[in-house]
Design an enzyme around this catalytic site. Structure first.
Site, PDB file in Angstrom:
ATOM      1  N   GLY A 192       0.800  -1.218   0.000  1.00 28.25           N
ATOM      2  CA  GLY A 192       0.000   0.000   0.000  1.00 28.25           C
ATOM      3  C   GLY A 192       0.832   1.267   0.000  1.00 28.25           C
TER       4      GLY A 192
ATOM      5  N   ARG B 238       0.738  -5.512  -4.915  1.00 28.02           N
ATOM      6  CA  ARG B 238       0.777  -6.410  -3.756  1.00 28.02           C
ATOM      7  C   ARG B 238       1.190  -7.839  -4.116  1.00 28.02           C
ATOM      8  NH1 ARG B 238      -1.086  -4.223   0.824  1.00 28.02           N
ATOM      9  NH2 ARG B 238      -2.347  -2.331   0.743  1.00 28.02           N
TER      10      ARG B 238
ATOM     11  N   ASP C 267       5.439  -7.454   5.262  1.00 24.37           N
ATOM     12  CA  ASP C 267       5.388  -8.546   4.298  1.00 24.37           C
ATOM     13  C   ASP C 267       6.335  -8.305   3.129  1.00 24.37           C
ATOM     14  OD1 ASP C 267       3.465 -10.472   5.338  1.00 24.37           O
ATOM     15  OD2 ASP C 267       1.970  -8.921   5.076  1.00 24.37           O
TER      16      ASP C 267
ATOM     17  N   LYS D 288       8.317   0.902   5.241  1.00 22.92           N
ATOM     18  CA  LYS D 288       7.177   1.701   4.809  1.00 22.92           C
ATOM     19  C   LYS D 288       5.884   1.106   5.330  1.00 22.92           C
ATOM     20  CE  LYS D 288       4.640   0.254   2.328  1.00 22.92           C
ATOM     21  NZ  LYS D 288       3.514  -0.395   1.646  1.00 22.92           N
ATOM     22  N   THR D 289       5.091   1.850   6.050  1.00 24.17           N
ATOM     23  CA  THR D 289       3.698   1.504   6.346  1.00 24.17           C
ATOM     24  C   THR D 289       3.107   2.586   7.234  1.00 24.17           C
ATOM     25  OG1 THR D 289       2.176   0.011   7.503  1.00 24.17           O
ATOM     26  CG2 THR D 289       4.440  -0.035   8.220  1.00 24.17           C
TER      27      THR D 289
ATOM     28  N   ASP E 221       0.653   2.187   9.017  1.00 28.13           N
ATOM     29  CA  ASP E 221       0.147   1.532  10.224  1.00 28.13           C
ATOM     30  C   ASP E 221       1.115   1.664  11.401  1.00 28.13           C
ATOM     31  OD1 ASP E 221      -1.934   0.807   8.655  1.00 28.13           O
ATOM     32  OD2 ASP E 221      -1.598  -1.349   8.745  1.00 28.13           O
TER      33      ASP E 221
END
Length: 537
Positions: A98, A162, A193, A219-220, A222
């Site tokens: 994402g 993805r 992941d 990177k995220t 979240d």
């Protein structure tokens, strides 16, 4: 500009296509970025002690025989001249998973490093994520191509995907691409992941004696990819400030109308970092932290009663409105629901759910009872196809709407019992993609540029199987530390699709204002990072 695709830059340094940019985008385009001092002068790269794993080291050692135990690396100032070779490099870069604000600056940092310290090098951007590696779809990135994306949001420079590289055939395709382009290195920009995939690629390339080294980048939005050596994932700072501005707007609306409770579900599939940070920035009436729910072994009824108790107390004070923050993955934190989801995952991993409902006989009595009391919409959402990693697609589970229904039901019971005299109207919101592609904050812009520049140094030094790491983030940028952390040291094994697989262990919440480019809060570090670094009481 060489390319095997049809990607075109949106604007050139001369101003062509400038009309597609807003005034703010244009002002950010030429915003200068500071670098950690260690990257601005001569440096040397020193290895640390031998590493282990976040969990199950024996299993991780078996899965990564060529990488396990390798040390992390750190950049230090050097009095001597450049210690790295003047070799011209061929490097690939891929965006995976994402979107997160700042990705373009990682690529910019990598490109600028190659231009300054490995002159004559070539940077290839793989299009559409890992699939671009497997299918050999790439574009050669030069200064004219990269310029329009500096300090801009999104991943549209080369776009993301993805797909995963995991089967023998897919690894062979990646090998063929690496050989065809004669790649010296590859930078994988992604989350847990994606960086697990980067480690698998590094292991595979080393086992085949390919010269291509692989470095990851955290990177995220979240915020669940971090550890002591990797204190933050990029995009988290920007996303939280975007969401906090939206939450602030909703708060003013709630106070203005005086009759709505806004249930706001925030992104964060596996951890509640975004919800916690937004709560620290906005101070809502109620915040549910998934990790706290799990630690206290709360049931759905416990969570509902907690919210209802607050709503009843506020009603007695004349306040029939408020804002409630809920993490996206809340339903997966509730112990009884965790067990249900685990059983559903096993069922879905080994067959199709039939419409007649015969599959329900495979559930334990406790899970069947829980499943049947859930609203039909939630039942259907729990049975949706899993994502590519075998996870429940929690973004499609409208937990906030379920909680509104449950709160309404409980409040009605209390009203009939004479314990509640207020009025309740729930409004549901999901703040998700709105935060993923905004213009990166000053912090994320600087952090990403340093991550990319540091990754260039690691690849130039011949390192592989590391994740670019920038630390000391509470200090001024000039004092930030730069290095690389062994990816295997972040790993554990996890059950997915009915099998145990290596994964980077997610960082959960530890229980123990709008984006601004100018002004008093423009360079403020987010509350979560300051608390974790011990820089804020």
């Amino acid at each position: 500009m060489a390319s095997n695709g049809d990607i075109k830059p949106k604007m050139t340094p001369t101003g062509r296509y400038a009309s597609v940019y807003s005034e703010v985008q244009t002002s950010r385009l030429n915003h200068s970025l500071p670098l950690p001092s260690v990257l601005k002068n001569n440096f040397k790269i020193l290895d640390g002690p031998q590493s282990s794993a976040a969990g199950n080291p024996d299993e991780i050692a078996k899965l990564f025989p060529n990488l396990f135990g390798q040390p992390s690396a750190m950049l230090f100032p050097s009095d001597s001249g450049a210690s790295l070779s003047d070799q011209k490099l061929k490097i690939g870069v891929v965006l995976s998973g994402g979107q997160a604000p700042g990705g373009h600056n990682v690529i910019s940092g990598l490109f600028d490093y190659l231009q300054k310290l490995a002159k004559g090098s070539i940077l290839f951007g793989f299009r559409g994520g890992p699939a671009g590696i497997m299918k050999g779809k790439y574009v050669e990135l030069d200064s004219e191509f990269i310029y329009p994306y500096r300090n801009q949001g999104g991943f549209d420079m080369i776009c993301s995907g993805r797909d995963k590289i995991e089967t023998p055939e897919q690894f062979k395709q990646a090998e063929e691409t690496a050989k065809k382009l004669d790649l010296d290195g590859l930078l994988v920009i992604g989350g847990d992941d994606s960086n697990t995939n980067a480690c698998l690629l590094a292991e595979n390339f080393r086992s085949k004696n390919l010269k291509t080294r692989v470095i990851g980048c955290p990177k995220t939005i979240d915020g669940d990819l971090k550890c002591k050596e990797v204190p933050a994932s990029f995009g988290f700072d920007t996303a939280c400030k975007i969401y906090s501005e939206m939450i602030g707007n909703v708060m003013i609306d709630a106070r203005s109308t005086g009759k709505y409770y806004h249930f706001v579900r925030l992104m964060g599939r596996a951890a509640s970092h975004i919800t916690l940070e937004c709560a620290l920035q906005t101070h809502p009436n109620i915040t549910i932290i998934g990790e706290e729910v799990a630690a206290k072994k709360l049931t759905l009824k416990n969570v509902t009663d907690y919210m209802v108790d607050v709503i009843v107390k506020r009603a007695k004070l004349g306040y029939n409105y408020g804002v409630i923050l809920i993490p996206e993955g809340l339903i997966d934190f509730i112990p009884e629901v965790q067990v249900l989801i685990a059983e559903l995952n096993e069922i879905l991993a080994h067959g199709v759910v039939d419409e007649a409902g015969a599959w329900k006989a495979k559930l334990t009595p406790q899970c069947l009872q829980l499943f049947q009391i859930l609203p039909n919409a939630i039942q259907e959402q729990l049975l949706l196809e899993r994502d590519p990693h075998g996870n429940v697609q929690v973004a499609k589970i409208e937990t906030e709407k379920m909680l509104i229904q449950m709160v309404e039901t409980e409040l009605q019971k209390r009203k009939q019992a004479g314990a509640y005299e207020g009025q309740f109207k729930g409004q549901s919101h999901f703040f998700g993609y709105e935060g993923r592609c905004g213009l990166p904050t000053n912090f994320d812009a600087n952090y990403c540029y340093a991550l990319g520049y540091g990754a260039g140094a690691l690849l130039h030094a011949g390192k592989t199987g590391l994740i670019s790491s920038v630390g000391n983030l509470a200090a001024p940028v000039e004092e930030w530390s730069v290095g690389g952390t062994a990816l295997t040291s972040l790993m554990d094994v996890e059950r997915r699709h009915g099998k145990f697989k290596p994964v980077i262990k997610k960082a959960m919440v530890e229980l123990e204002g709008p984006i601004q480019f100018l002004g008093p809060a423009s360079n403020a570090v987010n509350h979560t990072l300051l608390l974790e670094l011990g820089a804020q009481a």
